[in-house]
Design a protein around this motif. Structure first.
Motif, PDB file in Angstrom:
ATOM      1  N   ALA A  66      41.773  43.590  31.434  1.00  0.00           N
ATOM      2  CA  ALA A  66      41.929  45.163  30.995  1.00  0.00           C
ATOM      3  C   ALA A  66      40.583  46.004  31.373  1.00  0.00           C
ATOM      4  CB  ALA A  66      42.640  45.507  29.866  1.00  0.00           C
ATOM      5  N   VAL A  67      39.493  45.646  30.715  1.00  0.00           N
ATOM      6  CA  VAL A  67      38.104  45.930  30.829  1.00  0.00           C
ATOM      7  C   VAL A  67      37.673  46.260  32.161  1.00  0.00           C
ATOM      8  CG1 VAL A  67      35.786  45.815  29.870  1.00  0.00           C
ATOM      9  CG2 VAL A  67      37.520  45.156  28.297  1.00  0.00           C
ATOM     10  N   PHE A  68      38.086  45.033  32.889  1.00  0.00           N
ATOM     11  CA  PHE A  68      37.272  45.287  34.294  1.00  0.00           C
ATOM     12  C   PHE A  68      38.358  45.523  35.491  1.00  0.00           C
ATOM     13  CE2 PHE A  68      34.306  42.662  31.850  1.00  0.00           C
ATOM     14  CZ  PHE A  68      33.105  43.076  32.184  1.00  0.00           C
ATOM     15  N   ALA A  69      39.469  46.185  34.981  1.00  0.00           N
ATOM     16  CA  ALA A  69      40.572  46.146  35.816  1.00  0.00           C
ATOM     17  C   ALA A  69      40.935  44.918  36.864  1.00  0.00           C
ATOM     18  CB  ALA A  69      40.405  47.435  36.579  1.00  0.00           C
ATOM     19  N   TRP A  70      40.897  43.922  36.242  1.00  0.00           N
ATOM     20  CA  TRP A  70      40.850  42.707  37.264  1.00  0.00           C
ATOM     21  C   TRP A  70      42.375  42.399  37.422  1.00  0.00           C
ATOM     22  CZ3 TRP A  70      37.310  39.695  39.396  1.00  0.00           C
ATOM     23  CH2 TRP A  70      37.548  38.660  39.835  1.00  0.00           C
ATOM     24  N   PRO A  71      42.896  42.171  38.490  1.00  0.00           N
ATOM     25  CA  PRO A  71      44.345  42.389  39.043  1.00  0.00           C
ATOM     26  C   PRO A  71      44.969  40.999  38.663  1.00  0.00           C
ATOM     27  CG  PRO A  71      42.780  42.197  40.973  1.00  0.00           C
ATOM     28  CD  PRO A  71      41.805  42.241  39.949  1.00  0.00           C
ATOM     29  N   GLY A  72      45.174  40.445  37.357  1.00  0.00           N
ATOM     30  CA  GLY A  72      45.559  39.278  37.242  1.00  0.00           C
ATOM     31  C   GLY A  72      46.758  39.575  36.647  1.00  0.00           C
ATOM     32  N   LEU A  73      46.960  38.257  35.652  1.00  0.00           N
ATOM     33  CA  LEU A  73      48.457  38.210  34.868  1.00  0.00           C
ATOM     34  C   LEU A  73      48.260  39.306  33.590  1.00  0.00           C
ATOM     35  CD1 LEU A  73      49.699  34.603  34.832  1.00  0.00           C
ATOM     36  CD2 LEU A  73      50.904  36.854  35.947  1.00  0.00           C
ATOM     37  N   GLY A  74      47.103  39.170  33.177  1.00  0.00           N
ATOM     38  CA  GLY A  74      46.927  39.781  31.936  1.00  0.00           C
ATOM     39  C   GLY A  74      46.914  41.489  32.301  1.00  0.00           C
ATOM     40  N   THR A  75      46.535  41.960  33.448  1.00  0.00           N
ATOM     41  CA  THR A  75      46.719  43.524  33.809  1.00  0.00           C
ATOM     42  C   THR A  75      48.268  43.637  33.956  1.00  0.00           C
ATOM     43  OG1 THR A  75      44.506  43.432  34.586  1.00  0.00           O
ATOM     44  CG2 THR A  75      46.098  45.311  35.421  1.00  0.00           C
ATOM     45  N   LEU A  76      48.934  42.620  34.555  1.00  0.00           N
ATOM     46  CA  LEU A  76      50.223  42.680  34.862  1.00  0.00           C
ATOM     47  C   LEU A  76      51.142  42.886  33.501  1.00  0.00           C
ATOM     48  CD1 LEU A  76      52.693  42.853  36.906  1.00  0.00           C
ATOM     49  CD2 LEU A  76      52.789  40.338  36.732  1.00  0.00           C
ATOM     50  N   VAL A  77      50.690  42.115  32.708  1.00  0.00           N
ATOM     51  CA  VAL A  77      51.406  42.132  31.220  1.00  0.00           C
ATOM     52  C   VAL A  77      51.292  43.396  30.540  1.00  0.00           C
ATOM     53  CG1 VAL A  77      51.219  41.193  28.981  1.00  0.00           C
ATOM     54  CG2 VAL A  77      51.282  39.656  30.746  1.00  0.00           C
ATOM     55  N   ILE A  78      49.931  44.058  30.516  1.00  0.00           N
ATOM     56  CA  ILE A  78      49.996  45.335  30.055  1.00  0.00           C
ATOM     57  C   ILE A  78      50.442  46.573  30.753  1.00  0.00           C
ATOM     58  CG2 ILE A  78      48.296  46.994  29.383  1.00  0.00           C
ATOM     59  CD1 ILE A  78      46.100  44.753  29.039  1.00  0.00           C
ATOM     60  N   ASP A  79      50.718  46.608  32.026  1.00  0.00           N
ATOM     61  CA  ASP A  79      51.347  47.243  32.756  1.00  0.00           C
ATOM     62  C   ASP A  79      52.822  47.041  32.612  1.00  0.00           C
ATOM     63  OD1 ASP A  79      49.013  48.306  33.843  1.00  0.00           O
ATOM     64  OD2 ASP A  79      49.004  47.425  35.917  1.00  0.00           O
ATOM     65  N   SER A  80      53.328  46.063  32.477  1.00  0.00           N
ATOM     66  CA  SER A  80      54.515  45.816  32.188  1.00  0.00           C
ATOM     67  C   SER A  80      55.322  46.276  30.823  1.00  0.00           C
ATOM     68  CB  SER A  80      55.051  44.345  32.300  1.00  0.00           C
ATOM     69  OG  SER A  80      54.773  44.050  33.552  1.00  0.00           O
ATOM     70  N   ILE A  81      54.258  46.235  29.947  1.00  0.00           N
ATOM     71  CA  ILE A  81      54.778  46.566  28.319  1.00  0.00           C
ATOM     72  C   ILE A  81      54.754  48.059  28.683  1.00  0.00           C
ATOM     73  CG2 ILE A  81      53.910  46.698  26.164  1.00  0.00           C
ATOM     74  CD1 ILE A  81      52.782  43.847  26.327  1.00  0.00           C
ATOM     75  N   ASN A  82      53.700  48.861  29.071  1.00  0.00           N
ATOM     76  CA  ASN A  82      53.708  50.253  29.169  1.00  0.00           C
ATOM     77  C   ASN A  82      54.889  50.766  29.988  1.00  0.00           C
ATOM     78  OD1 ASN A  82      51.220  50.469  27.692  1.00  0.00           O
ATOM     79  ND2 ASN A  82      49.954  50.277  29.412  1.00  0.00           N
ATOM     80  N   LEU A  83      55.454  49.983  31.069  1.00  0.00           N
ATOM     81  CA  LEU A  83      56.389  50.737  31.708  1.00  0.00           C
ATOM     82  C   LEU A  83      57.759  50.062  31.308  1.00  0.00           C
ATOM     83  CD1 LEU A  83      54.400  50.220  35.340  1.00  0.00           C
ATOM     84  CD2 LEU A  83      54.934  52.430  33.981  1.00  0.00           C
TER      85      LEU A  83
END
Length: 330
Positions: A275-292
């Protein structure tokens, strides 16, 4: 043969753990507030439209029917369809997995390269300035929150010094390997990759580095006090041979176990760093999926992270049983 039964037992236990993860992830959808229909249907959708969406998603079926259907779909490799992203959840999840693995492995490499030599140096020069410095570094690494460290690294090395990239994954390790394989000049690609991966890898691997440093130091101190080390020194073996062939080798057995377990933790714990580095991995996908409220993508991500943790643990058990003959296969 005993090792084969040992691994088979671990695999069966791993299957049960993954099944448990699937069950918990499935249940989470029904204990959280809101409905998946709200994320799909327009704001002014009629009740008939909402009922049609529920029928299409199978949400009008009893819970046990939905569970059986969900597990059956997973066994066929179907994680559902992400209506938010407009593609299959499995395709979405596995397209993000290489970035997370790349970051976790890079963080592990950073930790190994720094921690083991530092731990050995700290143990062999006990109560000297090097030892105090390594101990201070370990305490700082364990105590520092990685989200704060990541932001500080970006401010210093990206914003002020303009050495590394602030975010993203413009070049991946596959590009570097491809350039080397095809014989093209790869130095520029390698440097570009390092500008993207270095700060996230340091941020994610700092706690890991501090942990392994302390573990290596304590293990080396314990081994250097053993009778076999005194016997080796009494026989006149060179001190370098005693330290690095005998003492360090025995020290690395528990380190290997922690390395494997922490690699699994890194895969699942990279959410904040990504999330800090906008790294396009599973962690970012998890956060985006929770928000959406994108449940298929979220469930698929969590299941893959859980399964990855189980696989890493089984591999660690296999390596530990191989390198340590004292393991009892019960």
């Amino acid at each position: 043969m005993a090792l084969g039964r040992f691994l088979l037992k671990r695999v069966l236990q791993g299957v049960l753990v993954v099944w448990g993860v699937i069950t918990v992830v499935f249940g989470l959808r029904f204990v959280t507030p809101g409905s998946p229909i709200n994320a799909i249907a327009p704001l002014d959708a009629s009740q008939e439209t909402r009922r049609a969406i529920a029928r299409e998603l199978g949400l009008d079926q009893p819970l046990y029917v939905q569970y059986v259907q969900y597990v059956g779909d997973l066994l066929r490799g179907d994680m559902g369809f992400s209506y938010i992203k407009g593609q299959e959840a499995a395709t979405l999840v596995f397209s993000k997995l290489p970035a997370t693995l790349e970051l976790a492995v890079a963080a592990t490499v950073v930790a190994i390269v720094i921690s083991i030599p530092l731990g050995v140096l700290s143990a062999t020069r006990r109560n000297e300035p090097v030892d105090y410095g390594a101990t201070l570094f370990s305490l700082g690494g364990i105590s520092t929150p990685n989200f704060w460290l990541g932001i500080m690294l970006v401010l210093v090395f990206s914003v002020e010094l303009d050495i590394f990239r602030t975010s993203g994954r413009g070049v991946n390790v596959g590009d570097v390997v491809t350039a080397i394989w095809t014989g093209d000049p790869f130095l520029d690609t390698l440097v570009a990759w390092l500008t993207f991966i270095t700060l996230p890898a340091i941020t994610l691997g700092t706690y890991f580095t501090a942990l392994i440093t302390r573990l290596t130091r304590s293990g080396m101190l314990d081994q250097l006090g053993q009778s076999y080390v005194r016997a080796a020194r009494a026989k006149g073996l060179p001190e370098t041979l005693v330290r690095y062939k005998h003492a360090l080798r025995n020290t690395l057995i528990p380190v290997v176990t922690v390395l494997g377990l922490q690699l699994g933790t890194l895969i699942g714990g990279a959410v904040i760093t990504e999330a800090v580095f906008a790294w396009p991995g599973l962690g970012t996908l998890v956060i985006d999926s929770i928000n959406l409220r994108d449940w298929p993508a979220l469930q698929g991500s969590l299941i893959v992270i859980g399964a990855g943790f189980v696989v890493v643990n089984i591999l660690v058990d296999a390596v530990y049983a191989y390198v340590n003959p004292q393991v009892v296969y019960d």
